[in-house]
Design a protein around this motif. Structure first.
Motif, mmCIF file in Angstrom:
data_model
loop_
_atom_site.group_PDB
_atom_site.id
_atom_site.type_symbol
_atom_site.label_atom_id
_atom_site.label_comp_id
_atom_site.label_asym_id
_atom_site.label_seq_id
_atom_site.Cartn_x
_atom_site.Cartn_y
_atom_site.Cartn_z
ATOM 1 N N ASP A 14 1.017 -1.309 0.132
ATOM 2 C CA ASP A 14 0.010 0.097 0.179
ATOM 3 C C ASP A 14 0.975 1.188 -0.018
ATOM 4 O OD1 ASP A 14 0.549 -0.466 2.678
ATOM 5 O OD2 ASP A 14 -1.212 0.326 3.433
ATOM 6 N N ASP A 15 2.215 1.218 0.430
ATOM 7 C CA ASP A 15 2.794 2.331 0.340
ATOM 8 C C ASP A 15 3.365 2.292 -0.998
ATOM 9 O OD1 ASP A 15 4.511 2.775 3.187
ATOM 10 O OD2 ASP A 15 3.991 0.709 2.763
ATOM 11 N N ASP A 39 8.435 -2.314 6.863
ATOM 12 C CA ASP A 39 7.679 -3.301 6.363
ATOM 13 C C ASP A 39 7.976 -3.683 4.973
ATOM 14 O OD1 ASP A 39 5.497 -5.055 6.456
ATOM 15 O OD2 ASP A 39 4.007 -3.462 6.320
ATOM 16 N N PHE A 78 9.662 -6.024 11.319
ATOM 17 C CA PHE A 78 8.325 -6.451 10.795
ATOM 18 C C PHE A 78 8.838 -7.912 10.387
ATOM 19 C CE2 PHE A 78 7.194 -2.153 10.121
ATOM 20 C CZ PHE A 78 5.867 -2.187 10.315
ATOM 21 N N TRP A 82 5.755 -10.478 5.368
ATOM 22 C CA TRP A 82 4.966 -9.070 4.898
ATOM 23 C C TRP A 82 6.153 -8.477 4.207
ATOM 24 C CZ3 TRP A 82 2.732 -6.931 10.077
ATOM 25 C CH2 TRP A 82 1.577 -7.909 10.509
ATOM 26 N N THR A 130 4.051 7.009 5.510
ATOM 27 C CA THR A 130 3.220 5.964 5.673
ATOM 28 C C THR A 130 4.147 4.693 6.251
ATOM 29 O OG1 THR A 130 3.814 5.214 3.178
ATOM 30 C CG2 THR A 130 1.740 6.526 3.624
ATOM 31 N N ASN A 165 -2.408 -3.497 16.089
ATOM 32 C CA ASN A 165 -2.410 -4.638 15.071
ATOM 33 C C ASN A 165 -1.069 -5.357 15.002
ATOM 34 O OD1 ASN A 165 -0.752 -2.908 13.733
ATOM 35 N ND2 ASN A 165 -1.716 -2.662 12.102
ATOM 36 N N GLU A 176 0.087 0.156 17.137
ATOM 37 C CA GLU A 176 -0.053 -0.184 15.685
ATOM 38 C C GLU A 176 1.404 -0.544 15.325
ATOM 39 O OE1 GLU A 176 0.706 1.028 11.859
ATOM 40 O OE2 GLU A 176 1.187 2.347 13.431
ATOM 41 N N ASN A 178 3.530 0.650 12.791
ATOM 42 C CA ASN A 178 4.517 1.634 12.391
ATOM 43 C C ASN A 178 5.077 2.640 13.645
ATOM 44 O OD1 ASN A 178 4.316 1.324 9.731
ATOM 45 N ND2 ASN A 178 2.757 2.882 9.583
ATOM 46 N N ASN A 245 -3.979 -12.471 11.355
ATOM 47 C CA ASN A 245 -3.014 -11.182 11.623
ATOM 48 C C ASN A 245 -2.436 -10.932 10.093
ATOM 49 O OD1 ASN A 245 -0.608 -10.159 12.786
ATOM 50 N ND2 ASN A 245 0.741 -11.881 12.488
ATOM 51 N N SER A 246 -2.680 -11.539 9.099
ATOM 52 C CA SER A 246 -2.139 -10.694 7.621
ATOM 53 C C SER A 246 -3.266 -10.329 6.829
ATOM 54 C CB SER A 246 -1.505 -12.204 6.791
ATOM 55 O OG SER A 246 -2.564 -13.194 6.985
ATOM 56 N N ASP A 252 -2.481 2.962 4.186
ATOM 57 C CA ASP A 252 -1.400 3.740 3.520
ATOM 58 C C ASP A 252 -2.231 4.569 2.525
ATOM 59 O OD1 ASP A 252 0.229 2.945 5.411
ATOM 60 O OD2 ASP A 252 1.606 2.197 3.681
#
Ligand code: AGV
Ligand code: CA
Length: 316
Positions: A14-15, A39, A78, A82, A130, A165, A176, A178, A245-246, A252
């Motif tokens: 998503d980045d 990540d 991370f 992922w 992000t 998360n 979270e 980040n 979890n995934s 982002d």
């Protein structure tokens, strides 16, 4: 007038989709990009970013943009599973058709590249982060003068929900990711006078990747931008029966959409602090004496998905 924007991301799916979307926003003037290996992995993150700018940026708007490598490292890494997504995006045929890369890699490390770009800008700069805040924390330490040149920070991170998360053996699950990767950096940025717009899990939980979203993009794949977005998200597990979890959300991408279209979301002020150590490290908490941040706490998912789908379809 276009918003001058510097983008620091951490090479997740998503980045990278966020970078693609920024390049489609007429009122955003991207002045620099940097990649932090949180990540995602650094080298494919650098290459994928440069190729996305080549393929989906307008030449006259992007010819002087460089992508900088971060040399920051986090406290809590991370999961490699992922992070592998970066290799997948970098290998997509649509990014490799030309066989060459034009957009340059910066000589300076990310935080110094960002300092340089902010100092050189005539107008105030908006920062979009992000991934973790490590490069910003270091930049503020090295160059306190940039603070007054920063219009605001828009950050995907944190949550005031009970549940975050992070699912790791030595953590209580309240943070979270980040923020958890480098809690000290969050603390440093909170100590600044920057105006902060926080896109936290409160709103991103409302925009999961679902089969419906995927199928919509598939039906529109004749547009190369949407084919690209669909291919990127093919690497990510959608929400079907229940969250795992995934499970992937458009974390982002929502944060980026807020830059282009603030009307999609609802915002309130929260006084907050971050927990730096122990089982809750990285957790952001409300505190009466905390520093004020603007929290995006709600979003209209229908309008959001329409907005990013239309923006993607407009890419050439
Ligand atoms: O916590 C959200 C952040 C966002 O910046 N990242 C993913 C987004 O890029 C970490 C993350 C949390 N859960 C994940 C994550 C998952 N299931 N897969 C990949 N990354
Ligand atoms: Ca990210």
């Amino acid at each position: 007038m276009a918003t001058k924007l510097y983008f620091n991301h951490d090479a997740g799916v998503d980045d990278l989709v966020s970078l693609f979307l920024l390049l489609q926003m007429d009122d955003v003037d991207l002045i620099g990009v940097s990649v932090i290996p949180a990540d995602g992995y650094l080298e494919p993150g650098m290459k994928a970013s440069r190729k996305i700018i080549d393929r989906f940026g307008a030449f006259d708007k992007t010819k002087s943009i460089e992508v900088a490598r971060s040399n920051s490292r986090g406290v809590n890494p991370f999961p490699a599973e992922w992070r592998m997504h970066t290799f997948f995006v970098d290998a997509l045929p649509i990014l490799n058709e030309s066989g060459t890369i034009r957009t340059g890699a910066a000589a300076k490390p990310a935080h110094q590249h960002m300092i340089e770009q902010i100092r050189q800008s005539e107008e105030k700069v908006t920062l979009l982060f992000t991934g973790p805040l490590t490069d910003l924390a270091r930049a503020l330490d090295e160059a306190p003068d940039i603070e007054e040149k920063i219009e605001k920070l828009v950050w995907m991170g944190g949550t005031f929900n009970e549940k975050g998360n992070v699912q790791e053996p030595e953590h209580d699950g309240t943070a979270e990711w980040n923020a958890f990767w480098d809690p000290e950096a969050v603390h440093r940025v909170w100590a600044s006078t920057l105006s902060i717009l926080l896109v936290a899990l409160e709103s991103t939980n409302k925009v999961p990747l679902t089969m419906e979203v995927r199928n919509r993009w598939a039906s529109l794949r004749k547009h190369e931008g949407l084919d690209f977005v669909g291919q990127c998200y093919a690497a990510c597990p959608p929400l079907v029966y229940m969250e795992t979890n995934s499970t992937y959300y458009l974390w982002d991408v929502l944060t980026t959409a807020v830059v282009g279209n603030p009307e999609l979301v609802a915002i309130k002020t929260v006084n907050s602090a971050v927990i730096k150590e122990g089982a809750s490290q990285g957790r952001t908490v409300e505190r009466a004496d905390g520093r004020p941040v603007s929290l995006v706490y709600d979003v209209d998912p229908v309008r959001f998905f329409d907005y990013i789908t239309e923006l993607s379809a407009s890419a050439v």
